[in-house]
Design a protein around this motif. Structure first.
Motif: not given
Lengths: 123, 333
Positions: B107-111, B182-190
């Motif tokens: 995932p390079f960026a969202p989307g 992408t889920g791993i990146v979203q986890f790191q966002q929180n």
């Protein structure tokens, strides 16, 4: 795939790129050197300037073979851990205790195999 | 019903196709690869108090990579005597396809992601597992001694680093509870970047992925000073370029995976767009791996196997234990 409104200029740039690529491939086919009758020296395998001797496919390095045998078994065991790790929070102790037992049971033979693999005189 | 030419134009200008071919796909990788080849030579030269490439453009030889591509492309295609032509040619081509498949999962960026697979992380590691087999096949098919030794070294080296690589990534899966990148990146966002709780895992991951990329100090299959580029020794110019391509793509894909897993991927303050954050992090990792090359001496094969099966494996199990205690909490004694 449906086009999502890419402007015409972008399509034009891609067309230019494809045309350049086709030109390069054609040029490669036309001007790059070709030797219809290569000498035996040219097609001989590289051996640091020496005249190549003996078969190219030499002997297998047998002294590291135990590591391959260990790899075949333990790579699969490492895969199993992913299924456990994914549901770690939901499983709790009921999932963790069998996995820990499994790992201990798997690691004891690994230590013995490493001990055997280190003994060069066996090979 | 649209005519076929319109359909082809629609396909070629669709977002999906552009992502695969232009960005973040193959063309941008080729340009980056040529640039980074120059950068690596320049960096290594600076470390060794040399000057490095300097002729091919006014700005310090920055066009050297492109010049090399043109030079290699127009060389003669010589296939050595007794080589297995099919595997000799198809191994680098397949390696290129594998490299492209790796990039599709990042995932390079969202989307901006070619394939958002639910099992992205194991899929990436499983695809990259194929490459030592291709190295062995390429080395065997050349019917020459140095390539064959290089191929065998790739095979043995894989047994040393593969399991620690998977187990170091396992720590991330345990903490995030997902295999989706992408889920791993979203986890790191929180919850903050994973490099803090997974410092040992990140260290193991970069060591084992350097071994997977076959770069110094783990470049045994292509050791220039021992076995003359190993499995690549017999490849003629155009095919040699094809061989070098996947090597850079793997470096790039692993740097991208490292920044996705441990450095929060495209996350960062909103002053800079996400994709620039992603590239900044990836470039930092690439430069770090390039500095390994000028810093460390090459390991010996028996040392690598021994250390891979003892030190690396033990440390990755310790890392799993750390990740387990992070998830369930340290028990009160």
């Amino acid at each position: 795939m449906v086009s999502q409104g890419i402007p015409e200029e972008t399509g034009y740039i891609i067309f230019l790129f494809a045309a350049t690529l086709a030109l390069v491939i054609t040029l490669r086919l036309v001007i790059s050197p070709r030797d219809p009758r290569p000498t035996p020296e040219k097609k001989a395998p590289f051996e640091s300037g020496q005249i190549a001797s003996g078969p190219g496919r030499t002997r297998f390095i047998i002294q590291y073979y135990p590591y391959i045998l260990m790899f075949v078994v333990y790579d699969v065991i490492a895969m199993f851990l992913f299924a456990w790790a994914l549901d770690l929070r939901a499983l709790g102790a009921s999932g963790t205790v069998p996995v820990l037992t499994f790992m201990v049971v798997a690691l004891v033979p690994l230590a013995y195999a490493l001990h055997l693999a280190g003994q060069r005189e066996n090979w | 019903m649209p005519d076929p030419i319109t359909q082809i134009i629609q396909l070629v200008t669709s977002t999906y196709f552009l992502e695969i071919v232009v960005f973040p796909g193959l063309i941008s990788i080729a340009i980056l690869g040529a640039f980074f080849t120059w950068f690596e030579r320049k960096l290594t030269a600076r470390v060794q108090l040399r000057i490095g490439p300097s002729y091919s453009s006014p700005a310090g030889g920055i066009l050297q990579g492109f010049a090399d591509i043109i030079k290699l492309l127009f060389k003669e295609l010589i296939i050595p005597e007794g080589a297995d032509r099919f595997f000799f040619i198809m191994s680098p081509v397949t390696a290129l396809i594998i490299g492209a498949a790796l990039l599709g999962l990042i995932p390079f960026a969202p989307g901006v992601q070619i394939a958002n697979v639910e099992v992205g992380l194991p899929a990436f590691l499983a695809i990259v597992t194929l490459s030592p087999t291709l190295v062995l096949l390429a080395g065997w098919s050349a019917n020459s001694k140095f390539p064959f030794i290089g191929g065998l070294r790739a095979l043995f080296q894989q047994t040393a680093y593969e399991i620690p690589l998977w187990l170091s990534a396992l720590g991330v899966v345990m903490i995030t509870g997902t295999l989706n990148l992408t889920g791993i990146v979203q986890f790191q966002q929180n919850n903050g970047w994973l490099i803090l709780p997974q410092a040992l895992g990140a260290l193991l991951f970069i060591v084992t992925s350097t071994a997977e990329m076959e770069r110094l100090p783990f470049d045994l299959p292509e050791a220039e000073s021992e076995i003359m580029m190993g499995w690549q020794a017999e490849y003629p110019g155009p095919l040699f370029m094809l061989v070098q391509g996947p090597a850079f793509i793997k470096l790039y894909a692993f740097a991208a995976l490292f920044s996705t897993l441990y450095l929060g991927g495209y996350l960062g303050p909103a002053i800079i767009p996400p994709i620039v954050w992603f590239f900044l992090k990836t470039i930092v990792i690439i430069v770090a791996v390039m500095l390994f090359r000028s810093t460390f001496p090459r390991v010996r094969l028996d040392q690598l196997l021994r250390q891979g099966w003892t030190t690396l494996l033990t440390l990755s199990i310790v890392n799993i234990v750390i990740a387990y205690f992070i998830v369930v909490g340290v028990p009160a004694i």
